[in-house]
Design an enzyme around this catalytic site. Structure first.
Site, short mmCIF file in Angstrom:
data_model
loop_
_atom_site.label_atom_id
_atom_site.label_comp_id
_atom_site.label_asym_id
_atom_site.label_seq_id
_atom_site.Cartn_x
_atom_site.Cartn_y
_atom_site.Cartn_z
CE1 TYR A 121 -18.58 14.06 22.02
CE2 TYR A 121 -18.75 13.81 19.66
CZ TYR A 121 -19.35 14.03 20.88
OH TYR A 121 -20.70 14.22 20.96
CE LYS A 164 -22.89 29.65 24.94
NZ LYS A 164 -24.28 30.13 24.75
CG ASP A 195 -26.85 29.56 22.82
OD1 ASP A 195 -26.12 30.03 21.92
OD2 ASP A 195 -26.90 30.05 23.97
CG ASP A 219 -22.65 13.78 17.82
OD1 ASP A 219 -23.37 13.28 16.95
OD2 ASP A 219 -22.24 13.17 18.82
CG ASP A 223 -28.08 12.67 15.54
OD1 ASP A 223 -27.31 12.61 14.56
OD2 ASP A 223 -28.25 11.73 16.33
MG MG Z 1 -24.44 10.98 16.44
#
Ligand code: MG
Ligand code: NAI
Length: 324
Positions: A121, A164, A195, A219, A223
């Protein structure tokens, strides 16, 4: 202690229900805290064409932190997220999500520490005619400060470094810095590929204590983890910088249920508890989390977690439990 001054953003939709709930609980603690309401969001955008102004920013700067509800994203391709602007302005580099079971008997209790300013981001994107390059930026200093923050939460715990690095060189740097910082602080650590971490979080969430990871991975994992403990209505979060912070429920403005008393106020109330802890009000913070557990265990909950109570009934019960 100097008087704490907080900017309060209800925002849109259920933000207008869950933030007043959190303030009711705050009032029950009878602390000397000044609350400054700030109107930003979709409602303001519809009225004025701007979701947030420079004056709003000046108010934020004059406060210690922000308690934030949720805002509806305006349907405007030119719209820039106000949350992203606030994160940038105050350099809120650590995104913290405690994941603690309150609705089921599983012993889930871990915290995800997500780097909040760089990674996927970074905002550096190159749009070519037939391709788009999004640049993933990982810096030594950015990794260092998030690792420091994670280690401060993991002194008596195990830190899981999620990356990763087998594929991404940027993750190799992140991994190396996290390991250095953890060793320096004598924090027990392990590493896990993202993963594999997703897989184990679903199968065996009880084994985790503190996780540290990069922006996009954090992120997604946070969630996903919210689903392990009863969903968005009970998940709190903090965005923390060196000397400023923003606390908000993880959920959005939920237009599908707004104005009907169906919103679960617990995520906002637990965000308030995080704010109190950040400010050093540990006893009061514990009183709030204790009151939430107490009220949930008595079955006083909103429909999203199986109850029949309204937003204000749950908030009222929690503020009475806090006041005791
Ligand atoms: Mg979010
Ligand atoms: P959402 O989180 O608002 O809702 C997703 C689902 O969860 C809905 O079915 C909603 O009813 C339910 N839900 C959410 N919070 C709840 C609560 N406290 N109690 C009971 N049920 C709850 O996400 P959605 O629908 O994708 O987004 C709605 C609006 O919110 C959009 O405009 C989006 O851009 C914005 N949004 C804002 C955020 C923020 O301000 N930080 C974060 C996420 C979305």
């Amino acid at each position: 202690m100097r008087q704490m001054k907080i900017a309060v953003v209800e925002g849109d939709g259920i933000g207008k229900e869950v933030i007043p709930s959190a303030l009711e609980v705050l009032d029950a603690l009878t602390l000397d805290i000044e609350k400054v309401p700030v109107e930003i969001g979709y409602g303001k955008w519809k009225r004025t064409g701007r979701a947030m102004t420079e004056d709003d920013f000046d108010i934020f700067r004059s406060c210690d932190c922000i308690l934030f509800g949720a805002i509806t994203t305006p349907p405007d391709p030119e719209y820039r997220s106000v949350l992203v602007r606030i994160r940038k302005e105050f350099d809120l580099y650590a995104n913290i999500r405690p994941i603690k079971g309150i609705t089921n008997s599983r012993d889930i209790d871990f915290t995800i520490v997500r780097e909040n300013t760089e990674g996927m981001y970074s905002g550096i994107e190159e749009v070519l005619p037939d391709a788009v390059h999004s640049t993933r930026v990982i810096t030594r200093s950015g990794s260092e400060r998030i690792a420091e923050y994670a280690c401060s939460l993991a002194t008596e715990k195990r830190l899981t470094i999620v990356h990763k690095a087998n594929i991404l060189k940027s993750c190799w740097l992140f991994r190396e810095v996290c390991i250095d910082v953890a060793d320096r602080h004598k924090v027990r650590w392990e590493e896990m590929l993202v993963d594999a971490a997703a897989h184990r979080l679903v199968l065996n969430p009880e084994r985790f204590e503190v996780l540290v990871t990069t922006n996009l991975f954090g992120d997604i994992l946070s969630d996903m983890s919210a689903a392990l403990i009863g969903g968005l209505g009970v998940c709190a979060s903090a965005n923390i910088g060196a000397d400023y912070a923003l606390f908000e429920p993880v959920h959005g403005s939920a237009p599908d249920i707004a104005g009907r008393g169906l919103a679960n106020p617990i995520a906002a109330i637990l965000s308030l508890a995080m704010m109190l802890k950040w400010y050093g009000r540990i006893k009061e913070s514990d009183a709030v989390t204790g009151a939430v557990s107490d009220v949930v265990s008595r079955g006083i909950t909103t429909p999203d977690i199986g109850g029949r109570c309204s937003t204000t009934e749950v908030a009222g019960a929690i503020s009475r439990a806090v006041g005791k």
